[in-house]
Design a protein around this motif. Structure first.
Motif, PDB file in Angstrom:
ATOM      1  N   PHE A 132      12.816 -16.663 -17.793  1.00  0.00           N
ATOM      2  CA  PHE A 132      13.020 -15.258 -17.400  1.00  0.00           C
ATOM      3  C   PHE A 132      11.884 -14.811 -16.484  1.00  0.00           C
ATOM      4  O   PHE A 132      10.710 -14.864 -16.851  1.00  0.00           O
ATOM      5  CB  PHE A 132      13.091 -14.361 -18.638  1.00  0.00           C
ATOM      6  N   ILE A 133      12.244 -14.377 -15.281  1.00  0.00           N
ATOM      7  CA  ILE A 133      11.272 -13.898 -14.278  1.00  0.00           C
ATOM      8  C   ILE A 133      11.640 -12.453 -13.928  1.00  0.00           C
ATOM      9  O   ILE A 133      12.478 -12.217 -13.052  1.00  0.00           O
ATOM     10  CB  ILE A 133      11.288 -14.774 -13.008  1.00  0.00           C
ATOM     11  N   PRO A 134      11.063 -11.468 -14.622  1.00  0.00           N
ATOM     12  CA  PRO A 134      11.410 -10.071 -14.325  1.00  0.00           C
ATOM     13  C   PRO A 134      10.802  -9.622 -13.004  1.00  0.00           C
ATOM     14  O   PRO A 134       9.683 -10.002 -12.661  1.00  0.00           O
ATOM     15  CB  PRO A 134      10.806  -9.310 -15.502  1.00  0.00           C
ATOM     16  N   HIS A 135      11.560  -8.812 -12.282  1.00  0.00           N
ATOM     17  CA  HIS A 135      11.025  -8.195 -11.062  1.00  0.00           C
ATOM     18  C   HIS A 135      11.496  -6.755 -10.994  1.00  0.00           C
ATOM     19  O   HIS A 135      12.693  -6.476 -11.109  1.00  0.00           O
ATOM     20  CB  HIS A 135      11.474  -8.939  -9.811  1.00  0.00           C
ATOM     21  N   ILE A 136      10.550  -5.845 -10.810  1.00  0.00           N
ATOM     22  CA  ILE A 136      10.836  -4.430 -10.600  1.00  0.00           C
ATOM     23  C   ILE A 136      10.226  -4.069  -9.257  1.00  0.00           C
ATOM     24  O   ILE A 136       9.012  -4.187  -9.065  1.00  0.00           O
ATOM     25  CB  ILE A 136      10.254  -3.569 -11.731  1.00  0.00           C
ATOM     26  N   GLN A 137      11.052  -3.626  -8.312  1.00  0.00           N
ATOM     27  CA  GLN A 137      10.594  -3.379  -6.950  1.00  0.00           C
ATOM     28  C   GLN A 137      10.036  -1.957  -6.821  1.00  0.00           C
ATOM     29  O   GLN A 137      10.708  -0.987  -7.148  1.00  0.00           O
ATOM     30  CB  GLN A 137      11.766  -3.556  -5.965  1.00  0.00           C
ATOM     31  N   PRO A 138       8.776  -1.829  -6.352  1.00  0.00           N
ATOM     32  CA  PRO A 138       8.220  -0.496  -6.110  1.00  0.00           C
ATOM     33  C   PRO A 138       8.630   0.026  -4.723  1.00  0.00           C
ATOM     34  O   PRO A 138       8.456  -0.703  -3.755  1.00  0.00           O
ATOM     35  CB  PRO A 138       6.708  -0.728  -6.157  1.00  0.00           C
ATOM     36  N   TYR A 139       9.076   1.262  -4.621  1.00  0.00           N
ATOM     37  CA  TYR A 139       9.726   2.068  -5.611  1.00  0.00           C
ATOM     38  C   TYR A 139      11.233   1.852  -5.569  1.00  0.00           C
ATOM     39  O   TYR A 139      11.928   2.126  -6.523  1.00  0.00           O
ATOM     40  CB  TYR A 139       9.438   3.561  -5.336  1.00  0.00           C
ATOM     41  N   GLN A 161       8.077   5.698  11.997  1.00  0.00           N
ATOM     42  CA  GLN A 161       6.698   5.190  12.053  1.00  0.00           C
ATOM     43  C   GLN A 161       5.733   6.173  11.389  1.00  0.00           C
ATOM     44  O   GLN A 161       4.768   5.758  10.716  1.00  0.00           O
ATOM     45  CB  GLN A 161       6.284   4.957  13.508  1.00  0.00           C
ATOM     46  N   ALA A 162       6.006   7.470  11.564  1.00  0.00           N
ATOM     47  CA  ALA A 162       5.145   8.484  10.946  1.00  0.00           C
ATOM     48  C   ALA A 162       5.188   8.384   9.423  1.00  0.00           C
ATOM     49  O   ALA A 162       4.159   8.548   8.748  1.00  0.00           O
ATOM     50  CB  ALA A 162       5.576   9.876  11.395  1.00  0.00           C
ATOM     51  N   VAL A 163       6.353   8.097   8.877  1.00  0.00           N
ATOM     52  CA  VAL A 163       6.455   7.891   7.423  1.00  0.00           C
ATOM     53  C   VAL A 163       5.647   6.662   7.020  1.00  0.00           C
ATOM     54  O   VAL A 163       4.819   6.710   6.096  1.00  0.00           O
ATOM     55  CB  VAL A 163       7.926   7.713   6.992  1.00  0.00           C
ATOM     56  N   ARG A 164       5.879   5.577   7.741  1.00  0.00           N
ATOM     57  CA  ARG A 164       5.182   4.321   7.385  1.00  0.00           C
ATOM     58  C   ARG A 164       3.666   4.495   7.445  1.00  0.00           C
ATOM     59  O   ARG A 164       2.940   3.965   6.593  1.00  0.00           O
ATOM     60  CB  ARG A 164       5.635   3.206   8.336  1.00  0.00           C
ATOM     61  N   ASP A 165       3.190   5.254   8.439  1.00  0.00           N
ATOM     62  CA  ASP A 165       1.744   5.400   8.635  1.00  0.00           C
ATOM     63  C   ASP A 165       1.067   6.199   7.525  1.00  0.00           C
ATOM     64  O   ASP A 165      -0.158   6.169   7.387  1.00  0.00           O
ATOM     65  CB  ASP A 165       1.470   6.079   9.982  1.00  0.00           C
ATOM     66  N   GLN A 166       1.853   6.916   6.745  1.00  0.00           N
ATOM     67  CA  GLN A 166       1.281   7.728   5.666  1.00  0.00           C
ATOM     68  C   GLN A 166       0.885   6.891   4.452  1.00  0.00           C
ATOM     69  O   GLN A 166       0.182   7.388   3.575  1.00  0.00           O
ATOM     70  CB  GLN A 166       2.298   8.776   5.199  1.00  0.00           C
ATOM     71  N   PHE A 167       1.352   5.629   4.400  1.00  0.00           N
ATOM     72  CA  PHE A 167       1.189   4.858   3.164  1.00  0.00           C
ATOM     73  C   PHE A 167       0.496   3.530   3.408  1.00  0.00           C
ATOM     74  O   PHE A 167       0.638   2.929   4.486  1.00  0.00           O
ATOM     75  CB  PHE A 167       2.570   4.624   2.517  1.00  0.00           C
ATOM     76  N   GLU A 168      -0.199   3.096   2.378  1.00  0.00           N
ATOM     77  CA  GLU A 168      -0.945   1.841   2.459  1.00  0.00           C
ATOM     78  C   GLU A 168      -0.028   0.666   2.778  1.00  0.00           C
ATOM     79  O   GLU A 168      -0.349  -0.184   3.617  1.00  0.00           O
ATOM     80  CB  GLU A 168      -1.675   1.614   1.131  1.00  0.00           C
ATOM     81  N   THR A 169       1.093   0.594   2.083  1.00  0.00           N
ATOM     82  CA  THR A 169       2.095  -0.455   2.332  1.00  0.00           C
ATOM     83  C   THR A 169       3.474   0.162   2.153  1.00  0.00           C
ATOM     84  O   THR A 169       3.610   1.250   1.576  1.00  0.00           O
ATOM     85  CB  THR A 169       1.964  -1.631   1.329  1.00  0.00           C
ATOM     86  N   PRO A 170       4.533  -0.527   2.599  1.00  0.00           N
ATOM     87  CA  PRO A 170       5.886  -0.007   2.365  1.00  0.00           C
ATOM     88  C   PRO A 170       6.200   0.192   0.882  1.00  0.00           C
ATOM     89  O   PRO A 170       7.016   1.037   0.534  1.00  0.00           O
ATOM     90  CB  PRO A 170       6.787  -1.079   2.983  1.00  0.00           C
ATOM     91  N   GLU A 171       5.573  -0.580   0.026  1.00  0.00           N
ATOM     92  CA  GLU A 171       5.848  -0.471  -1.410  1.00  0.00           C
ATOM     93  C   GLU A 171       5.207   0.763  -2.048  1.00  0.00           C
ATOM     94  O   GLU A 171       5.415   1.036  -3.218  1.00  0.00           O
ATOM     95  CB  GLU A 171       5.379  -1.746  -2.123  1.00  0.00           C
TER      96      GLU A 171
END
Length: 224
Positions: A120-127, A155-165
């Motif tokens: 069993f390999i659980p994965h929960i994707q943020p967010y 791009q403005a949204v992406r630039d607000q955060f450290e990573t897409p996750e």
């Protein structure tokens, strides 16, 4: 060839797994089979409760004795009955939060089914799955001809955060909601999600999204 059965959050995640993730792993002799869990007489996907996941995990692991089971669930909207949900909610770092939830889920499923831990390999994707699409907003904006007009806003949204996750944890700010609000024609999860993912590419998602990359690495280890 190792077989991996993945419980997907919903239809868009299921299609992403079938059309983007599975072909990549198939070339490494890993066979991925994704599907959504039944939630009613006619419905599938979404509203994955812990009890429903536990029941399906037990049945799947017993019926497919040589298969490995995994999950592809969204952190946003995760049901509050998942193990250690409240304790994880108090953790600010989203990477640490999903790891806490995955470790608790792993203990619960393995303890309930009495299977080998490696099955069993659980994965929960943020967010959300849609966060991965922000790994390359130029490729995302090429999914529909008119979406190029919104490249700067994406791009403005992406630039607000450290990573897409790290995009992000409320109804109005979750990644899919941002896409639905920004884009015309409006973002449709099942239609556009897998198409956009193919344009962004798995390699770019893994380069930008640490937690997703770690899950893919766990799956690839099955080939060895």
């Amino acid at each position: 060839m190792p077989e991996v059965i993945v419980f997907a959050e919903g239809p868009s995640e299921e299609q992403f797994l079938k059309r983007v993730v599975a072909p990549s792993l198939h070339s490494q002799q890993i066979y991925v089979k994704a599907f959504t869990l039944r939630t009613s007489q006619q419905g599938r996907g979404g509203a994955v409760s812990f009890d429903r996941l536990l029941l399906n995990a037990r049945n799947t692991l017993k019926q497919h004795s040589k298969a490995v089971l995994s999950t592809f669930l969204d952190l946003y909207g995760l049901d509050t009955d998942f193990p250690e949900f409240a304790a994880a909610k108090a953790i600010n770092d989203v990477g640490e939060r999903v790891r806490r939830l995955e470790e608790a889920l792993h203990r619960a499923v393995v303890g309930h089914v009495h299977c080998r831990p490696e099955r069993f390999i659980p994965h929960i994707q943020p967010y959300e799955f849609e966060g991965l699409l922000f790994a390359d907003v130029q490729a995302l904006s090429s999914t529909e001809p008119r979406w190029g007009d919104y490249l700067q806003k994406l791009q403005a949204v992406r630039d607000q955060f450290e990573t897409p996750e790290h995009i992000n944890d409320s109804y109005e700010t979750k990644p899919s909601r941002r896409l639905e609000s920004l884009l015309q024609p409006s973002y449709k999860k099942v239609r556009h999600g897998p198409l956009a993912a193919g344009r962004v590419t798995l390699a770019t998602m893994e380069a930008e999204c640490l937690h997703f990359r770690s899950w893919m690495a766990e799956l690839r280890k099955l080939a060895s």
